[in-house]
Write a protein that holds these residues in place. Structure first.
Motif, PDB file in Angstrom:
ATOM      1  N   SER A 118       0.815  -1.219   0.000  1.00  8.89           N
ATOM      2  CA  SER A 118       0.000   0.000   0.000  1.00  8.89           C
ATOM      3  C   SER A 118       0.847   1.267   0.000  1.00  8.89           C
ATOM      4  N   VAL A 119       2.181   1.120  -0.112  1.00  2.27           N
ATOM      5  CA  VAL A 119       3.094   2.264  -0.081  1.00  2.27           C
ATOM      6  C   VAL A 119       3.969   2.260  -1.322  1.00  2.27           C
ATOM      7  N   GLU A 120       4.107   3.424  -1.929  1.00  4.27           N
ATOM      8  CA  GLU A 120       5.061   3.615  -3.026  1.00  4.27           C
ATOM      9  C   GLU A 120       6.083   4.637  -2.558  1.00  4.27           C
ATOM     10  N   LEU A 121       7.335   4.208  -2.389  1.00  2.40           N
ATOM     11  CA  LEU A 121       8.389   5.109  -1.945  1.00  2.40           C
ATOM     12  C   LEU A 121       8.928   5.911  -3.119  1.00  2.40           C
ATOM     13  N   VAL A 122       9.111   7.193  -2.890  1.00  4.73           N
ATOM     14  CA  VAL A 122       9.779   8.052  -3.861  1.00  4.73           C
ATOM     15  C   VAL A 122      11.224   8.115  -3.395  1.00  4.73           C
ATOM     16  N   ASP A 123      12.120   7.565  -4.214  1.00  7.28           N
ATOM     17  CA  ASP A 123      13.512   7.374  -3.803  1.00  7.28           C
ATOM     18  C   ASP A 123      14.243   8.640  -3.403  1.00  7.28           C
ATOM     19  N   ARG A 124      14.140   9.649  -4.211  1.00 13.43           N
ATOM     20  CA  ARG A 124      14.917  10.853  -3.963  1.00 13.43           C
ATOM     21  C   ARG A 124      13.988  11.985  -3.547  1.00 13.43           C
ATOM     22  N   PRO A 125      14.029  12.348  -2.237  1.00 13.77           N
ATOM     23  CA  PRO A 125      13.262  13.521  -1.835  1.00 13.77           C
ATOM     24  C   PRO A 125      13.729  14.737  -2.623  1.00 13.77           C
ATOM     25  N   CYS A 126      12.846  15.685  -2.806  1.00 16.28           N
ATOM     26  CA  CYS A 126      13.163  16.860  -3.620  1.00 16.28           C
ATOM     27  C   CYS A 126      14.246  17.708  -2.958  1.00 16.28           C
ATOM     28  N   PRO A 127      15.071  18.375  -3.774  1.00 24.61           N
ATOM     29  CA  PRO A 127      16.098  19.254  -3.232  1.00 24.61           C
ATOM     30  C   PRO A 127      15.474  20.451  -2.528  1.00 24.61           C
ATOM     31  N   LEU A 128      16.246  21.047  -1.640  1.00 26.45           N
ATOM     32  CA  LEU A 128      15.788  22.211  -0.905  1.00 26.45           C
ATOM     33  C   LEU A 128      15.282  23.274  -1.870  1.00 26.45           C
ATOM     34  N   GLY A 129      14.085  23.774  -1.625  1.00 28.20           N
ATOM     35  CA  GLY A 129      13.510  24.807  -2.473  1.00 28.20           C
ATOM     36  C   GLY A 129      12.555  24.278  -3.518  1.00 28.20           C
ATOM     37  N   ASP A 130      12.631  22.993  -3.876  1.00 29.63           N
ATOM     38  CA  ASP A 130      11.714  22.413  -4.859  1.00 29.63           C
ATOM     39  C   ASP A 130      10.398  22.037  -4.195  1.00 29.63           C
ATOM     40  N   GLU A 131       9.395  21.811  -5.012  1.00 27.25           N
ATOM     41  CA  GLU A 131       8.104  21.359  -4.509  1.00 27.25           C
ATOM     42  C   GLU A 131       8.236  19.955  -3.947  1.00 27.25           C
TER      43      GLU A 131
END
Length: 131
Positions: A30-43
């Protein structure tokens, strides 16, 4: 009816702690991981952000505010220590759930992620019991 699949990002300064949370969530259907969190300042990416913080210092507070900004992401905080004033600040930021690091289990984490994904802005912050 099972919960819909929730996209999740994991944030925090300690790579070992982040890896542990990822390990617990990566095999959940039930979970889909997004590997790379967004860089500082991005959405922000993902419906739910799991943030790990030993303490609510200036850096952690700034990261929490960035993650909840605009209400696009709901945040689950896994904290080592929080004083009452810091807990109140976290709630004011709009964090959807607070888990205590020493009491977090894979089951509690998954439940907090799904509750956060379903919660709207008016839902009170869920805080795991204190000792």
């Amino acid at each position: 009816m099972p919960d819909a699949r929730v996209t999740v990002t994991v944030h925090g300064p300690d790579p070992l702690s982040r890896a542990g949370v990822v390990r617990h969530l990566q095999h959940q259907p039930s979970v889909e991981l997004v590997d790379r969190p967004c860089p500082l300042g991005d959405e922000p990416r993902g419906a739910v952000a799991v943030m790990l913080a030993e303490r609510l210092d200036d850096r952690a507070g700034a990261e929490l505010r960035r993650l909840v900004r605009g209400g696009r992401q709901r945040v689950v905080l896994i904290a080592g220590e929080l004083r009452e004033t810091e807990l109140m600040a976290v709630m004011e930021y709009g964090v959807r759930a607070v888990l205590w690091q020493h009491r977090t289990t894979p089951k509690r984490l998954l439940r907090a992620v799904h509750r956060a994904a379903r919660a709207d802005r008016s839902t009170p912050c869920g805080v795991d019991r204190r000792l």
